[in-house]
Design a protein around this motif. Sequence first.
Motif, PDB file in Angstrom:
ATOM      1  N   SER A   1       9.479   0.889  -5.983  1.00 52.07           N
ATOM      2  CA  SER A   1      10.791   1.488  -5.787  1.00 52.07           C
ATOM      3  C   SER A   1      11.745   1.130  -6.920  1.00 52.07           C
ATOM      4  O   SER A   1      12.959   1.201  -6.773  1.00 52.07           O
ATOM      5  N   ARG A   2      11.181   0.746  -8.086  1.00 54.05           N
ATOM      6  CA  ARG A   2      12.030   0.322  -9.196  1.00 54.05           C
ATOM      7  C   ARG A   2      12.747   1.483  -9.874  1.00 54.05           C
ATOM      8  O   ARG A   2      13.823   1.310 -10.440  1.00 54.05           O
ATOM      9  N   SER A   3      12.177   2.671  -9.821  1.00 52.19           N
ATOM     10  CA  SER A   3      12.780   3.809 -10.522  1.00 52.19           C
ATOM     11  C   SER A   3      13.674   4.645  -9.623  1.00 52.19           C
ATOM     12  O   SER A   3      14.112   5.714 -10.023  1.00 52.19           O
ATOM     13  N   MET A   4      13.942   4.179  -8.406  1.00 49.64           N
ATOM     14  CA  MET A   4      14.782   4.952  -7.493  1.00 49.64           C
ATOM     15  C   MET A   4      15.714   4.021  -6.743  1.00 49.64           C
ATOM     16  O   MET A   4      15.417   2.837  -6.564  1.00 49.64           O
ATOM     17  N   ASN A   5      16.837   4.538  -6.337  1.00 50.60           N
ATOM     18  CA  ASN A   5      17.806   3.744  -5.583  1.00 50.60           C
ATOM     19  C   ASN A   5      17.595   3.983  -4.096  1.00 50.60           C
ATOM     20  O   ASN A   5      18.500   4.366  -3.363  1.00 50.60           O
ATOM     21  N   ASN A   6      16.357   3.748  -3.664  1.00 55.90           N
ATOM     22  CA  ASN A   6      16.023   4.003  -2.264  1.00 55.90           C
ATOM     23  C   ASN A   6      14.765   3.210  -1.907  1.00 55.90           C
ATOM     24  O   ASN A   6      14.098   2.658  -2.768  1.00 55.90           O
ATOM     25  N   TYR A   7      14.475   3.155  -0.596  1.00 51.10           N
ATOM     26  CA  TYR A   7      13.260   2.487  -0.153  1.00 51.10           C
ATOM     27  C   TYR A   7      12.038   3.343  -0.491  1.00 51.10           C
ATOM     28  O   TYR A   7      12.132   4.572  -0.587  1.00 51.10           O
ATOM     29  N   SER A   8      10.911   2.669  -0.672  1.00 55.22           N
ATOM     30  CA  SER A   8       9.655   3.362  -0.958  1.00 55.22           C
ATOM     31  C   SER A   8       8.581   2.840  -0.002  1.00 55.22           C
ATOM     32  O   SER A   8       8.537   1.653   0.305  1.00 55.22           O
ATOM     33  N   SER A   9       7.745   3.755   0.499  1.00 54.63           N
ATOM     34  CA  SER A   9       6.685   3.342   1.422  1.00 54.63           C
ATOM     35  C   SER A   9       5.387   4.057   1.059  1.00 54.63           C
ATOM     36  O   SER A   9       5.390   5.134   0.460  1.00 54.63           O
ATOM     37  N   THR A  10       4.276   3.421   1.412  1.00 48.51           N
ATOM     38  CA  THR A  10       2.944   3.950   1.136  1.00 48.51           C
ATOM     39  C   THR A  10       2.053   3.681   2.345  1.00 48.51           C
ATOM     40  O   THR A  10       2.191   2.639   2.985  1.00 48.51           O
ATOM     41  N   THR A  11       1.165   4.610   2.635  1.00 48.56           N
ATOM     42  CA  THR A  11       0.222   4.455   3.742  1.00 48.56           C
ATOM     43  C   THR A  11      -1.199   4.647   3.226  1.00 48.56           C
ATOM     44  O   THR A  11      -1.452   5.542   2.408  1.00 48.56           O
ATOM     45  N   LYS A  12      -2.105   3.811   3.717  1.00 47.24           N
ATOM     46  CA  LYS A  12      -3.500   3.915   3.319  1.00 47.24           C
ATOM     47  C   LYS A  12      -4.376   3.573   4.521  1.00 47.24           C
ATOM     48  O   LYS A  12      -3.979   2.777   5.373  1.00 47.24           O
ATOM     49  N   GLU A  13      -5.560   4.176   4.576  1.00 41.19           N
ATOM     50  CA  GLU A  13      -6.454   3.987   5.723  1.00 41.19           C
ATOM     51  C   GLU A  13      -7.857   3.677   5.225  1.00 41.19           C
ATOM     52  O   GLU A  13      -8.305   4.230   4.217  1.00 41.19           O
ATOM     53  N   TRP A  14      -8.543   2.765   5.942  1.00 38.30           N
ATOM     54  CA  TRP A  14      -9.902   2.382   5.585  1.00 38.30           C
ATOM     55  C   TRP A  14     -10.799   2.413   6.833  1.00 38.30           C
ATOM     56  O   TRP A  14     -10.340   2.137   7.940  1.00 38.30           O
ATOM     57  N   ILE A  15     -12.076   2.716   6.643  1.00 38.71           N
ATOM     58  CA  ILE A  15     -13.104   2.536   7.668  1.00 38.71           C
ATOM     59  C   ILE A  15     -14.072   1.501   7.129  1.00 38.71           C
ATOM     60  O   ILE A  15     -14.742   1.724   6.114  1.00 38.71           O
ATOM     61  N   LEU A  16     -14.153   0.341   7.806  1.00 41.17           N
ATOM     62  CA  LEU A  16     -14.975  -0.771   7.340  1.00 41.17           C
ATOM     63  C   LEU A  16     -15.994  -1.156   8.404  1.00 41.17           C
ATOM     64  O   LEU A  16     -15.672  -1.171   9.602  1.00 41.17           O
ATOM     65  N   GLU A  17     -17.200  -1.478   7.970  1.00 46.94           N
ATOM     66  CA  GLU A  17     -18.183  -2.032   8.885  1.00 46.94           C
ATOM     67  C   GLU A  17     -17.984  -3.543   8.937  1.00 46.94           C
ATOM     68  O   GLU A  17     -18.051  -4.225   7.904  1.00 46.94           O
ATOM     69  N   VAL A  18     -17.748  -4.060  10.133  1.00 46.15           N
ATOM     70  CA  VAL A  18     -17.395  -5.466  10.310  1.00 46.15           C
ATOM     71  C   VAL A  18     -18.398  -6.107  11.261  1.00 46.15           C
ATOM     72  O   VAL A  18     -18.712  -5.548  12.328  1.00 46.15           O
ATOM     73  N   ASN A  19     -18.905  -7.266  10.881  1.00 41.47           N
ATOM     74  CA  ASN A  19     -19.834  -7.996  11.731  1.00 41.47           C
ATOM     75  C   ASN A  19     -19.099  -8.734  12.844  1.00 41.47           C
ATOM     76  O   ASN A  19     -17.887  -8.987  12.745  1.00 41.47           O
ATOM     77  N   LYS A  20     -19.815  -9.086  13.870  1.00 42.50           N
ATOM     78  CA  LYS A  20     -19.234  -9.870  14.948  1.00 42.50           C
ATOM     79  C   LYS A  20     -18.792 -11.230  14.406  1.00 42.50           C
ATOM     80  O   LYS A  20     -19.544 -11.922  13.726  1.00 42.50           O
ATOM     81  N   GLY A  21     -17.556 -11.597  14.699  1.00 39.65           N
ATOM     82  CA  GLY A  21     -16.997 -12.854  14.216  1.00 39.65           C
ATOM     83  C   GLY A  21     -16.397 -12.779  12.825  1.00 39.65           C
ATOM     84  O   GLY A  21     -15.777 -13.740  12.369  1.00 39.65           O
ATOM     85  N   SER A  22     -16.547 -11.640  12.146  1.00 34.37           N
ATOM     86  CA  SER A  22     -15.947 -11.497  10.822  1.00 34.37           C
ATOM     87  C   SER A  22     -14.430 -11.382  10.941  1.00 34.37           C
ATOM     88  O   SER A  22     -13.895 -10.984  11.981  1.00 34.37           O
ATOM     89  N   GLU A  23     -13.763 -11.710   9.849  1.00 35.79           N
ATOM     90  CA  GLU A  23     -12.302 -11.731   9.850  1.00 35.79           C
ATOM     91  C   GLU A  23     -11.770 -10.736   8.820  1.00 35.79           C
ATOM     92  O   GLU A  23     -12.266 -10.650   7.700  1.00 35.79           O
TER      93      GLU A  23
END
Length: 307
Positions: free
Chosen positions: A257-279
């Motif tokens: 948001s350095r080049s604008m006089n306003n708030y900036s937001s971003t959204t991203k989504e992932w699908i991950l394979e996670v093992n039992k007990g993984s963090e």
Amino acid sequence: MNLFLLLCLGLLFPCTLQKALDEDTLSHILTELKNLQEAQKECTNTVSELKEYKSRVLSLENTVKDFQNTVKELKDTVKDLKHENNKLFSEIHRLKDDRMQNTNRNVNKYESKTEGAAVGLPRVVREEVLNATYPLLIKVIEGTTRKQDNERTRSAFKRSFTMRPTPTYPGQTANTHVAFTVGLSQSEVTLGDHSIVIFDNVFTNIGSAYQKNTGILIAPIKGAYVFSLTMAVSPGQHLYLEIVKDGRFVNSIYADSRSMNNYSSTTKEWILEVNKGSEVWIRCGTRGELHGNLHSMLSGYLLFETN
């Protein structure tokens, strides 16, 4: 009266009158010539001034051309610097990923060597040995682990050293439903390099996989999980966040948001394979400020189980 005298003189002395008239005409002509010379001199000065102005205009045109060339060179330089900056960012992320992988390999190697070493020892003795041995582990990984990662490494080492069984998860449900949505309630949060982002406001936590106090999701079962992160930064700020699985960098998200006089937001989504007990958790890639007020949110859920 003068005209009458001239007429009288003309009648009496015609030659004298003619001579007077000639002198008058000559004087008039000389006066006109003098005026013409003055006008010519003014024109000459004006022409000289115009030539000087023309020379200045040409000089200004050359100066403008030089400025245009300089601006073009500066734009090319900025473009090259941006390209180099992007390359440096990529190299930094690669080095961070390599460092984390090396750290994990060293920790796993050390855990495998020490596993079962404390079987049969009293609890007090185990704790004393642990406290004496843990600094050696920090030396093994060459001090590359940050404070938060050190604490997690210590916990993992302690679990393997004391032969604790597979941990259970507080509030875990009997079924396989896992879903959560959490947000950052504070207005502004200052984060250090690799600091874990703790989303303190819990909207939903079905299955109690998300740990509010640590900001870490512990997977109760093996499967494909969906994670969605929205981050916001205040005017004049920029920040990298990273999603991490079992201490390894997965991917990053960036808001600027350095080049604008306003708030900036971003959204991203992932699908991950996670093992039992993984963090899985979100951490800061580079030092900066993250805007909260529930504008920065994290959601996740179990899409399906895997074998």
